[in-house]
Design an enzyme around this catalytic site. Structure first.
Site, PDB file in Angstrom:
ATOM      1  N   CYS A  14     -26.675 -49.415  11.425  1.00 39.38           N
ATOM      2  CA  CYS A  14     -27.864 -48.558  11.437  1.00 39.38           C
ATOM      3  C   CYS A  14     -29.021 -49.224  10.713  1.00 39.38           C
ATOM      4  O   CYS A  14     -30.194 -49.053  11.078  1.00 39.38           O
ATOM      5  CB  CYS A  14     -27.537 -47.210  10.801  1.00 39.38           C
ATOM      6  SG  CYS A  14     -26.833 -47.318   9.142  1.00 39.38           S
ATOM      7  N   HIS A  65     -25.665 -43.497   5.844  1.00 43.35           N
ATOM      8  CA  HIS A  65     -26.354 -43.751   7.114  1.00 43.35           C
ATOM      9  C   HIS A  65     -27.850 -43.862   6.852  1.00 43.35           C
ATOM     10  O   HIS A  65     -28.392 -43.178   5.971  1.00 43.35           O
ATOM     11  CB  HIS A  65     -26.072 -42.600   8.085  1.00 43.35           C
ATOM     12  CG  HIS A  65     -26.431 -42.914   9.512  1.00 43.35           C
ATOM     13  ND1 HIS A  65     -25.958 -44.009  10.191  1.00 43.35           N
ATOM     14  CD2 HIS A  65     -27.222 -42.239  10.402  1.00 43.35           C
ATOM     15  CE1 HIS A  65     -26.429 -44.008  11.424  1.00 43.35           C
ATOM     16  NE2 HIS A  65     -27.193 -42.950  11.584  1.00 43.35           N
ATOM     17  N   ASN A  79     -32.617 -40.583  13.811  1.00 45.37           N
ATOM     18  CA  ASN A  79     -31.266 -41.135  13.761  1.00 45.37           C
ATOM     19  C   ASN A  79     -31.159 -42.290  14.760  1.00 45.37           C
ATOM     20  O   ASN A  79     -31.451 -42.119  15.942  1.00 45.37           O
ATOM     21  CB  ASN A  79     -30.249 -40.050  14.115  1.00 45.37           C
ATOM     22  CG  ASN A  79     -28.818 -40.474  13.862  1.00 45.37           C
ATOM     23  OD1 ASN A  79     -28.492 -41.645  13.914  1.00 45.37           O
ATOM     24  ND2 ASN A  79     -27.966 -39.501  13.588  1.00 45.37           N
TER      25      ASN A  79
END
Length: 812
Positions: free
Chosen positions: A118, A274, A300
């Site tokens: 990520c 994350h 996201n």
């Protein structure tokens, strides 16, 4: 191949309405950009193996001529962990009409796949705001699946001050015809998947190692900017304004959740550990309330549609029309969140400040619109230190120092806004960058005006010492400094040799970063040979050795004769060669590892002659102690005799260590050779290492000084072979060796008879070779071991330095 990039003339900023920093055109005075073909390496058997550099255009041209498609042997199938289900496919075999980049789309839609990267995908999302930067990195106008397609693509990344070009083939891991890792929200677009592959090749030649990383590192690798990190808990009062300011400046920005899952995270559907892109920030009035609420929009990188895109109290706190008009969701994966919830749910915010160059164009300060300037410098570390040693007194003696002088304030409060960034260049023999701890220390010197202290003086109690700034692979800090002189000392607590770092300062002040080091007095170094006098107690013995080898024609010797004299047992310098070394506790720990793995990492490269001598000595011992009925083996009890014949004191602990690790009474000849060679690589035995090349250099050194009054000449190879010296020149060499060895021993460790890199500067100073840090670092990089340097390596470095400086003096 090096490519120079001219100034960019299209907009380098966002697609949003123009802001102050967007209106300025490219400045030809901006820093020029060069791109180099990346030099990939592999670390094998304690050596760095360099791969052949790949040039995209040369490879593409050859492939087109052969009508072939590229298969990259530097990132081959064996590195992909493939299976029956997981296979490599080219985009043309995945979908009809693949494209690298779909033009005229408002949004970038890179999506994270199965990797925990990520931190990299979020950086790709940020590129949508900077078209010039994206064009420079991805080059969608120059490569495609149509024109000149040969299964080869290339992408650019910033690496410690240099942009590098990384070539890949377009074979991508798939399962059931779908991409396994990064993809695009547009089904036939492949730039996210291909640039992820290029980044995996650059960093680790592995996809799997991309899992878990640092957003500040990926942001810098895609921009060359300087990253800052803000912890939400300690920065909550001012963090919203910092984010708000960052969104109107040229920055890349993201936030990250904690390692721990909290009830609030579960309620909002956020993932632990994350990272999310921050895509917008706003102040919006609530229902029936005049006060404005702070809101942040995050995205996201998985890019999946979210059922609840306005979290918490937002639906109840704002009119539907306000939510629809001001709190828009533009792409899948975006979420609006109240700032009061944001600081509870997120652990940190990371901001990468872009720096002025011909891709980004000018960068301007928040106040008064002044141009910001970048001062940058590359340096090298000799090694790392224990964190407990990291006092100013210690690090100022063994690491490079840099100065900045602030004479004019930025603001009315008489202070300057300075952003300092430090990063490390990747190398395959180092710890992964995400695990490498680097720091810098800042000291304010209490002096007047723009005076600079003597580089040889230490800092004292009157100086202001700032807390160290550190991080993994990267460290940065924004400071508001009063006028004066400051010193920056970059250092590392990881023990690796020869790492290159890059130090940057972004401020309103031009070219303020300077190397703070002493000048080299070449004349003082050159005069050393002239002042050497032979020691009386050795004169007759060494002179006799010289006379025995001297030619009857001219009374001189060449380098071959010098070689035999220096290796003669009667030579005065060799009188301590056969003193037995005492093995210390540290050695036994190494022996345990060697016996367990049957491998060792040599601290120095051993000559063929030394290895042959070890083998011969061990074989002679076996002729005497070989166990009857067990060819090639002998009792462990005789191991100490073998070690003694190789120069090490008897020690019963050696037998215990070997017996415990091998679990038997007998030891094979190969295992003993392994042990002795390992020990030889740890200890310095100077009488064995005066090789022929060093003898040639000794002669070139004294002949160069005498023949040219201290102005050295670059002798070519045939000339060096023919050079001869008389007895006075021979005496200079012997005294040069004796004095340098005496000072070397003063700083050498008793355990291994070597000088630690931390003491190399002091050792050179002691023989009057007062060199700059960069030269000392290069000496250690070329001649030293991982953490130390032996005498034979040291004396070779000193002689070579003398020849180099002598040549330099002659040309001045």
């Amino acid at each position: 191949m090096i490519t120079r990039i001219p100034g960019c003339h299209c907009s380098s900023m966002r697609d949003d309405p123009p802001t102050r920093f967007q209106r300025f055109s490219s400045d030809e005075n901006l820093r020029e950009i060069t791109v180099e073909n990346v030099q990939l390496t592999e670390y094998v058997n304690d050596e760095i193996i360099e791969f052949q550099q790949q040039d995209f255009h040369d490879l593409q041209r050859n492939l087109l001529e052969k009508k072939d498609q590229f298969e990259d042997d530097q990132f081959s199938e064996e590195l992909f962990e493939l299976s029956k289900e997981k296979i490599l496919k080219r985009p043309k075999d995945i979908i009809n009409n693949p494209v690298l980049f779909i033009k005229n789309k408002k949004y970038f839609l890179p999506r994270q796949g199965r990797l925990n990267d990520c931190w990299f995908i979020v950086a790709l999302i940020n590129l949508q705001y900077y078209p010039n930067l994206f064009q420079f990195i991805v080059q969608p106008n120059e490569q495609s699946f149509d024109n000149n397609y040969a299964g080869i693509f290339h992408f650019r990344f910033w690496q410690a001050g240099t942009w590098v070009d990384v070539v890949i083939d377009d074979r991508l891991p798939t399962e059931n015809g779908k991409l396994v890792y990064a993809s695009s929200g547009y089904e036939n677009e492949f730039w996210p998947a291909l640039i992820e592959k290029a980044y995996a090749k650059l960093l680790y030649r592995s996809y799997e190692k991309l899992s878990e990383g640092n957003f500040r590192i990926s942001m810098q690798d895609l921009s060359g900017g300087i990253g800052e990190e803000y912890l939400t808990e300690s920065s909550s009062e001012k963090l919203f304004e910092i984010i708000q300011d960052a969104k109107i400046r040229p920055t890349l920005i993201a936030c990250g959740t904690s390692f721990k899952v909290t009830p609030e995270m579960s309620e909002f559907g956020l993932m632990q550990r994350h990272q999310y892109a921050i895509t917008d920030v706003k102040l919006v009035k609530k229902k029936n309330v005049d006060d404005e609420s702070k809101l942040i929009r995050i995205r996201n990188p998985h890019g999946k549609k979210i059922k609840v895109s306005h979290f918490g109290k937002i639906p109840d706190s704002f009119e539907k029309e306000i939510i629809k008009s001001k709190l828009k969701i533009e792409v899948d994966g975006e979420i609006w969140i109240l700032y009061e919830d944001f600081i509870k749910l997120f652990e940190f915010v990371e901001i990468c400040n872009l720096t002025p160059n011909r891709i980004i164009n000018n960068i301007y300060a928040k106040k008064e619109g002044k141009k910001l300037s970048l001062s940058a410098i590359e340096g090298k570390w000799m090694g790392g230190i224990n964190s407990r040693e990291a006092s100013v007194d210690v690090i100022s003696k063994i690491y490079p120092k840099y100065s900045i002088v602030l004479t004019k304030p930025d603001y009315e409060d008489e202070k300057c806004n300075i952003l300092i960034g430090l990063s490390i260049e990747r190398r395959q023999d180092l710890e992964e960058v995400k695990k490498t701890q680097i720091y810098f220390k800042i000291i304010y010197k209490s002096i007047d005006g723009d005076e600079i202290i003597d580089a040889q003086k230490s800092f004292d109690s009157d100086d202001t010492e700032f807390d160290p700034v550190g991080g993994f692979g990267q460290a940065a800090k924004r400071l508001y400094l009063k006028l004066g002189t400051y010193y920056i000392i970059p250092y590392t607590t990881d023990t690796f040799k020869g790492a290159t770092f890059y130090l940057q300062i972004l401020s309103e002040h031009k070219n303020i970063l300077k190397v703070h080091d002493r000048d080299i007095d070449i004349n003082q170094i050159m005069s050393k040979l002239h002042t050497l006098t032979p020691a009386d107690d050795n004169e007759n013995l060494d002179d006799q050795l010289f006379l025995n080898m001297a030619s009857k024609v001219d009374g001189k010797i060449d380098f071959k004769s010098l070689y035999f004299i220096l290796r003669n047992d009667k030579f005065s310098f060799n009188k301590n060669c056969y003193i037995l070394h005492e093995l210390v506790d540290e050695v036994f720990l190494e022996l345990e590892t060697i016996l367990e793995t049957k491998k060792f990492v040599s601290k120095k490269k051993l000559s063929i002659a030394r290895i042959a001598k070890v083998t011969l000595t061990v074989e002679e011992a076996f002729e005497r102690y070989e166990e009857a009925g067990s060819p090639g083996s002998m009792s462990v009890l005789f191991l100490t005799q073998v070690l003694e014949r190789n120069g090490y004191l008897k020690n019963e602990e050696v037998i215990e260590t070997v017996h415990e690790e091998m679990g038997m009474e007998l030891i094979h000849v190969n295992d003993i050779i392994l042990i002795v060679v390992a020990l030889k690589s740890r200890f310095g035995l100077p009488c064995e290492e005066f090789n022929a090349n060093l003898c040639q250099d000794f002669i070139a050194m004294v002949r160069g000084y005498d023949d040219f009054q201290g102005n050295y000449l670059n002798f070519n190879e045939p000339t060096i072979h023919d050079l001869r010296i008389d007895t006075k020149q021979f005496e200079k060499i012997t005294q040069f060796i004796t004095e340098s060895k005496k000072q070397f021993d003063n700083y050498a460790t008793e355990s291994y008879f070597s000088v630690q890199f931390k003491q190399l500067k002091n050792t050179l100073d002691a023989i009057d070779y007062k060199l700059r840090y960069s030269m000392i670092a290069n000496i250690f990089q070329k001649y030293g071991n991982e953490l130390d340097i032996f005498y034979d390596q040291f004396i070779q470095s000193v002689v070579d330095t003398t020849l180099i400086l002598g040549t330099k003096k002659k040309t001045e």
